[in-house]
Design a protein around this motif. Structure first.
Motif, short mmCIF file in Angstrom:
data_model
loop_
_atom_site.label_atom_id
_atom_site.label_comp_id
_atom_site.label_asym_id
_atom_site.label_seq_id
_atom_site.Cartn_x
_atom_site.Cartn_y
_atom_site.Cartn_z
N GLN A 329 -32.00 -66.08 29.83
CA GLN A 329 -32.07 -66.72 28.61
C GLN A 329 -31.67 -65.35 27.46
N GLN A 330 -30.73 -65.09 26.51
CA GLN A 330 -30.14 -64.42 25.73
C GLN A 330 -31.21 -64.32 24.35
N SER A 331 -31.98 -63.10 24.68
CA SER A 331 -32.86 -62.61 24.09
C SER A 331 -32.48 -61.29 23.76
N PHE A 332 -33.65 -60.08 22.55
CA PHE A 332 -33.89 -59.40 22.41
C PHE A 332 -34.74 -58.48 23.10
N ASP A 333 -34.40 -57.27 23.01
CA ASP A 333 -35.77 -55.69 23.87
C ASP A 333 -35.77 -55.20 22.06
N GLN A 334 -36.81 -54.60 22.18
CA GLN A 334 -37.95 -54.06 21.41
C GLN A 334 -37.33 -53.57 20.56
N SER A 335 -35.99 -52.95 20.28
CA SER A 335 -35.29 -52.20 19.27
C SER A 335 -34.74 -53.26 18.96
N GLN A 337 -32.06 -54.37 20.39
CA GLN A 337 -30.72 -54.92 21.12
C GLN A 337 -30.75 -56.59 22.20
N PRO A 338 -29.82 -56.48 22.04
CA PRO A 338 -29.39 -58.37 22.90
C PRO A 338 -29.48 -57.70 24.04
N GLN A 339 -30.10 -58.67 25.13
CA GLN A 339 -30.28 -58.63 26.50
C GLN A 339 -30.42 -60.41 27.15
N VAL A 340 -30.44 -60.13 28.54
CA VAL A 340 -30.53 -61.26 29.10
C VAL A 340 -31.67 -61.50 30.11
N ASN A 341 -32.81 -62.29 29.86
CA ASN A 341 -33.84 -62.19 30.55
C ASN A 341 -33.38 -63.20 32.27
N ILE A 342 -33.85 -63.08 33.45
CA ILE A 342 -32.95 -63.48 34.22
C ILE A 342 -34.59 -63.68 35.37
N THR A 343 -33.77 -64.74 35.63
CA THR A 343 -35.26 -65.42 36.60
C THR A 343 -34.43 -65.96 37.62
N VAL A 418 -24.16 -60.17 20.84
CA VAL A 418 -25.23 -61.35 20.76
C VAL A 418 -23.92 -62.27 21.41
N PRO A 419 -22.98 -62.54 20.81
CA PRO A 419 -22.40 -63.19 21.54
C PRO A 419 -22.47 -63.52 23.28
N GLU A 420 -21.79 -62.10 23.24
CA GLU A 420 -21.75 -61.18 24.68
C GLU A 420 -22.80 -62.07 25.79
N ALA A 421 -23.27 -61.54 25.34
CA ALA A 421 -25.15 -61.67 25.74
C ALA A 421 -25.66 -63.40 26.11
N ALA A 422 -25.37 -64.24 24.77
CA ALA A 422 -25.18 -65.55 24.85
C ALA A 422 -24.00 -65.95 25.81
#
Length: 625
Positions: A329-335, A337-343, A418-422
């Motif tokens: 899932q795409q989300s954002f870190d504390q600053s 910036q886009p990130q991807v949470n992986i399971t 964000v589009p790249e992370a999504a």
């Protein structure tokens, strides 16, 4: 009593016709051209505000809207024509923003009471609805290479843990690995290790003139076929998941031969996004950064994605790949910036935990791998031609220090937008490809051409149908009228069966319907000619009717069963248009036998059965009773 069906048989025939009428009826309610609005990411819900923005934009551009509704987590806007649909999509996409996707769709207009009964129209194939057709080829050699690389990494780790000293481990022809040992004892230990734990290899021991002890591990033919079959099936599953993410209604994804996949997306005209998502063979590999004293033969150097001038050396061994991703899932870190949470799945989580708990303080890289093609101008036979070359792009998107042992859940940072992370989250969520794929063929069919095909096919059915009706009336008079009624009911049953079975109607399928219309009266022709022969021989009308239906049955059954077997073979061995023709032909043969032998006989019994008949209106000389 001659020519009288028992009540139960008449009731069964009437019930079959009523059911056929109900399930054929939805085909008189054509689908509406529509725009479907969905969330670009999992968990994004379309609400009334989003729908209102889209409707306002369409109103400003004077595009007429038939209706609009919110359905579950999506929105549907029905339009008046295919031209309005094509104009509306980019307008709606601009109005709703990047968080949502506007996809071309076809919305059923079947009344609610029919939908409650599970009745729906026939599905239309690509050649009738319009859309895009892709033919993709799976790179089987890369699939074998990737599998061998993974096995080589595992075997090397196992030999290091067993303190077996080796050199090499290079891949040869994507089929074999060769290791070199200083002494025969080390080779024997390695032989026993591989034999006990890796049964997919055939082992061969040789000794060179220089005194090198070699062990060659060759993939068995059974394992090669298993890897290739897995690559194709995994890619099929992944492509189906990606198509579902695109929100395309009634897509077709099927294998063709040993290494190709057909993807048909009805209703899709703007293919840019579909091709980008389907064709992207992005994958991830998680590797440890190489130690300063690591042998150069066991490391590889890669650039960073955001700064190609910066590089890092990584170990050859792969910890886990994108194949082990269970969710992303795409989300954002504390600053922000886009990130991807992986399971990860259970296997990936265990491998990740094992690798990181023994390497706390070291850095681990996320390697982004993308396969594609580039076109170059080359001289071929004295002429400059465009030649496609397959390329692989590998770059590091993250290199972070392992603070503690990781489990099945972690995150990827360092993404540009964000589009790249999504999109990365979408590709990982849909599943990684087991091997890269390349577009072999791309064909687009416009909705106007699809509508022309429908109209041409419809006219061919009507023209053939009318010719048969006229022929039967001229040659068989009253019995011809009965055969025509049975023919109309046969066509209704054919459409109903295809709707119930969710069969897809294609242009070859329409050809099958035309053929069925011609064949449907064949049974009645045989029966009626038999009745005429009996009448000429002086047989009473009632007995002639009974004899005509009874004696012609064997010939009708044999002829139709033979054709049915051919149709089944076409369906089993054919693909694409051939299958569409075979499906229609199979169903048409079964409904033709039902209408020709039972429905027409039932009508004849109602007209002539149970009473004294003086003469029969069947063409030629009228017979007295």
């Amino acid at each position: 009593m001659l020519n009288k069906f028992p009540l139960w048989k008449n009731l069964v025939i009437v019930a079959a016709l009523v059911i056929g009428f109900i399930y054929a009826l939805p085909n008189f309610f054509p689908d509406d051209y529509a725009i479907q609005i969905t969330g670009a990411r999992g968990g994004t819900e379309v609400d009334q505000r989003v729908l209102d923005r889209a409707l306002d934009a369409l109103d400003k551009h004077n595009i007429e809207v038939k209706s609009s509704t919110l359905e579950d987590r999506d929105a549907l806007i029905r339009l008046t024509s295919s031209e309005a649909q094509l104009r509306a999509r980019p307008i709606v996409q601009e109005a709703i923003g990047d968080r949502y996707l506007a996809a071309l769709n076809m919305a059923p207009s079947t009344p609610d009471w029919l939908q409650a009964l599970g009745a729906g129209p026939m599905k239309l194939g690509l050649d009738l609805r319009g859309g895009v057709h892709f033919l993709l080829e799976v790179d089987m050699e890369t699939a074998l290479q990737q599998r061998l690389e993974a096995l080589a990494g595992q075997i090397k780790r196992d030999m290091r843990e067993e303190r077996i000293r080796y050199r090499g481990g290079d891949i040869e022809n994507n089929r074999a690995l060769t290791f070199s040992f200083r002494d025969e004892e080390s080779r024997t230990e390695a032989f026993d290790l591989v034999r006990d734990q890796y049964d997919q290899f055939l082992l061969d021991e040789t000794t060179t003139e220089d005194g090198e002890y070699l062990l060659t591990l060759t993939l068995s033919e059974t394992e090669v076929k298993a890897i290739q079959e897995y690559a194709l099936e995994q890619n099929l599953t992944t492509i189906r998941n990606r198509v579902n993410e695109l929100g395309v209604a009634e897509p077709l994804v099927q294998r063709q031969g040993a290494d190709r996949i057909i993807v048909e997306l009805p209703g899709v005209q703007d293919t840019a996004q579909a091709k980008r998502v389907l064709g992207s063979t992005a994958n991830l590999e998680f590797r440890l950064e190489a130690a300063p004293d690591a042998p150069a033969a066991e490391t590889e150097e890669y650039p960073f994605r955001d700064n190609p001038n910066r590089t890092a050396r990584l170990e050859e061994g792969v910890i886990v790949t994108g194949n082990n991703v269970a969710n992303a899932q795409q989300s954002f870190d504390q600053s922000g910036q886009p990130q991807v949470n992986i399971t990860m799945d259970s296997v990936g989580g265990e491998l990740m935990n094992r690798a990181t708990r023994n390497n706390v303080g070291r850095r681990m890289a996320v390697l982004f791998i993308e396969y594609g093609t580039e076109t170059q101008m080359r001289e071929v036979n004295g002429q400059m031609q465009e030649v496609e070359r397959r390329v692989v792009d590998k770059s590091i998107i993250s290199l972070a220090t392992i603070q503690s042992a990781l489990g099945s859940s972690f995150r990827i940072t360092g993404l540009d937008s964000v589009p790249e992370a999504a999109e990365l989250a979408l590709l990982l969520r849909a599943g990684a490809l087991a091997a890269p794929m390349y577009f072999v063929q791309e064909r687009t069919i416009g909705p106007s051409l699809g509508q022309q095909n429908i109209e041409a096919g419809f006219m061919s059915v009507v023209f053939g149908f009318c010719l048969v009706l006229v022929y039967m009336l001229v040659f068989y008079r009253g019995f011809g009228l009965i055969a025509n009624v049975a023919l109309v009911l046969n066509l209704m049953l054919l459409v109903a069966c295809m709707s119930i079975l969710s069969a897809t109607l294609t242009l070859p399928g329409i050809a099958g319907i035309v053929l069925t219309v011609g064949m449907a009266v064949d049974a009645n022709v045989l029966i009626f000619e038999r009745i005429k022969e009996e009448l000429k021989a002086g047989v009473p009308p009632q007995l002639a009717i009974d004899s005509g239906y009874g004696r012609a049955f064997v010939s009708i059954f044999d002829a139709n069963i033979t054709t049915l077997l051919v149709a089944v073979i076409l369906f089993a061995m054919g693909s694409g248009p051939v299958k569409g023709f075979a499906v229609t032909l199979c169903i048409g043969i079964l409904t033709s036998m039902f209408s020709g032998l039972l429905v027409s006989r039932s009508i004849v019994n109602l007209v002539y059965g149970g009473r004294r008949v003086e003469k029969l209106s069947i063409g030629g000389k009228l017979a007295n009773g």
